[in-house]
Design a protein around this motif. Structure first.
Motif, PDB file in Angstrom:
ATOM      1  N   ARG A 245       0.826  -1.199   0.000  1.00  0.00           N
ATOM      2  CA  ARG A 245       0.000   0.000   0.000  1.00  0.00           C
ATOM      3  C   ARG A 245       0.863   1.253   0.000  1.00  0.00           C
ATOM      4  O   ARG A 245       0.517   2.262  -0.642  1.00  0.00           O
ATOM      5  N   ARG A 246       1.976   1.198   0.713  1.00  0.00           N
ATOM      6  CA  ARG A 246       2.876   2.329   0.818  1.00  0.00           C
ATOM      7  C   ARG A 246       4.316   1.809   0.833  1.00  0.00           C
ATOM      8  O   ARG A 246       4.619   0.778   1.441  1.00  0.00           O
TER       9      ARG A 246
ATOM     10  N   CYS B 268       3.608  -0.651  -6.022  1.00  0.00           N
ATOM     11  CA  CYS B 268       3.472   0.645  -5.371  1.00  0.00           C
ATOM     12  C   CYS B 268       4.719   1.458  -5.675  1.00  0.00           C
ATOM     13  O   CYS B 268       5.826   0.916  -5.683  1.00  0.00           O
TER      14      CYS B 268
ATOM     15  N   TRP C 144       2.629  10.536   1.849  1.00  0.00           N
ATOM     16  CA  TRP C 144       1.684   9.485   1.461  1.00  0.00           C
ATOM     17  C   TRP C 144       0.266   9.761   1.941  1.00  0.00           C
ATOM     18  O   TRP C 144      -0.700   9.274   1.345  1.00  0.00           O
TER      19      TRP C 144
END
Length: 520
Positions: free
Chosen positions: A292-293, A315, A334
């Protein structure tokens, strides 16, 4: 970037009030206020066969163990304001030690496990520390330092906890009270002590929230070493302050282990130095992930790694910028409230709580308008402190010594660092530290150390040595000098190449012209 919303401003103000309160207790802020059943860390050990073994550590366990260790440390004479060194890898005892010291109002000195005895002793002496908490594999490095006692992880550490009653009341040193004393190398002179007050936790919490966007349900892993700022600030202190779990991998880096941890633990929010990403990009097995990050700090990422990450990690990797003296403060954030498209080569925008600009060509922080700025000066080094600040009483600019530019929209670009500092695998190395060891060899009469570009590590060290009359530079002497640095300073900071030269280029005043060596 548009003006910050009222919600962001309010949130920053709340953190400042919480962590900067006159009666702030680090132990309360880091552990006691959290749900005792919540997992704070997952320690990961790797056996000789490469199998991972995990163990969760809850806030309740951290609270109980640190209270008992605090009692044991107090019985050893540790009291408010005393500094204690901690020389360990990423393991639960490191966190327990930090919290126990915080309960006593004592100061934690992080010691990198790759350091040799002289580098460790220098930092202990700088903080007037007479006690080190360490682990069996590091004990030999400190056992011979005069006047320094040790506590060793394992049976001794466990017995101290088991045999001590919990400390009933923790010391509250307040937001300006010391929590950590971290030493950073510069270009000349001994490493500089950076006192980190309790109120710095507001900045660390802000970066975890806005820069890394670590959510409550994330499996977050900051893979950086807690012996240095990024691993300590955002792998230990920040997660504790924010109540977010982090992973503690008690093993050296390898692509195989990293892949296994990402898969087995289900990591979806990952932070590491560029070297880690470059190493992973060279391994064809790193593919099919859906992070996700992903975040990077220490030096800019090269375009090929950025492109690789989109496919392999699922990502993009976002660059963030900061220094030991203040933590991260310019980021490709982010968090959805601040996230902007990444522009190649840009480090992003100033983090909420920081006002930044360019002063005399350097990236700088407007201290008077940066409430999250916590650094006020180096330990016992007024001249070095004065060189960092402009204006009276440090109310002007803090100068990073890194050159850059700022676009009209507020986006920053890094153009060059302080030319003498070497950034290898995310670690900042002052050439003076390495030169000071090399010059002790009887065959060396003059020496200079510079950084050379390296695809994997970003930079590696190269040394240029002038030898005494009659001494011939050989492969054997090169190996001897490399080993000298490993034993006299740090295992990671040895020069990969040693050049034997007749003389060093110098200015008329005698200053080494390292730029000429880098061009040679």
């Amino acid at each position: 970037m548009s003006e910050l919303s009222d919600d962001i401003t309010t949130q920053v103000d709340e953190w400042l009030e919480l962590y900067g309160a006159p009666d702030a207790s680090a132990a309360h802020l880091l552990v006691d206020r959290h749900d005792p059943s919540q997992v704070a860390f997952t320690q990961i050990d790797v056996d000789p066969q490469g199998t991972l073994h995990t163990e969760n550590l809850t806030y309740g366990q951290l609270a109980e163990q640190s209270r008992c260790l605090a009692t044991a440390l107090a019985a050893r004479g540790v009291t408010r304001g005393d500094a204690v060194g901690v020389l360990m890898g990423k393991r639960a005892e490191l966190v327990v030690s930090l919290l126990a010291l915080a309960r006593l109002g004592a100061v934690y000195i992080p010691l990198f496990t790759a350091f040799a005895t002289p580098a460790i002793e220098l930092r202990l002496r700088g903080g007037d520390a007479t006690l080190v908490i360490t682990e069996p594999g590091q004990l030999d490095k400190v056992a011979g330092i005069d006047g320094v006692a040790t506590i060793v992880a394992g049976p001794e550490f466990d017995d101290l906890i088991a045999g001590s009653e919990p400390l009933q009341e923790s010391v509250a040193v307040g937001g300006d009270g010391p929590l950590v004393l971290l030493f950073t190398s510069g270009t000349t002179g001994n490493p500089k002590g950076v006192p980190v007050p309790v109120r710095a936790l507001a900045s660390f919490h802000a970066y975890l929230h806005y820069g890394l966007d670590v959510a409550a349900d994330d499996v977050f892993w900051n893979a950086a070493d807690p012996g240095w700022a990024y691993g300590l600030y955002y792998g230990v202190l920040g997660p504790l302050a924010a109540g977010r779990r982090n992973l503690l991998l008690h093993a050296g880096f390898s692509p195989e282990t990293t892949i296994e941890v990402l898969n087995r633990l289900g990591v979806n929010n990952f932070a590491a130095a560029p070297t880690v990403y470059r190493s992973l990009s060279n391994d064809p097995r790193v593919t099919g992930f859906a992070l996700r990050r992903a975040s990077s700090a220490g030096e800019p990422l090269t375009p090929d790694v950025v492109e690789w990450a989109l496919g392999a990690l699922g990502c993009e990797v976002r660059d963030h910028y900061g220094q030991t003296e203040h933590g991260m403060f310019i980021n490709n954030h982010w968090n959805e409230a601040l996230r902007e498209p990444v522009v190649p080569g840009s480090m992003g925008f100033a983090m909420p709580g920081f006002a930044c600009g360019i002063e005399n060509g350097e990236i700088a922080i407007d201290t008077a308008h940066s409430p999250l700025m916590w650094f006020t000066g180096y330990l016992d080094a007024p001249d070095k402190t004065a060189a960092r600040f402009t204006g009276p009483d440090r109310t002007g600019w803090y100068l990073t010594a890194d050159a850059g530019r700022m676009e009209d929209d507020g986006r920053f670009f890094f153009t060059a660092r302080d030319d003498d500092v070497i950034i290898m695998a995310g670690y900042r190395i002052g050439p003076f530290d390495v030169e000071s060891v090399l010059i002790t060899h009887p065959s060396v009469i003059d020496v200079a150390v510079v950084g050379r570009p390296d695809r994997l590590r970003g930079e590696v060290l190269e040394a240029f040595c002038v030898l005494a009359d009659g001494v011939v530079g050989t492969d054997e002497l090169e190996a001897e000098l490399q080993q000298l640095v490993k034993e006299g300073f740090a295992a990671h900071a040895y020069p990969r190449t040693v050049h034997f030269v007749d003389e060093l280029p110098k200015t008329p005043s005698g200053k080494i012209q390292r730029f000429k060596l880098r061009q040679s």
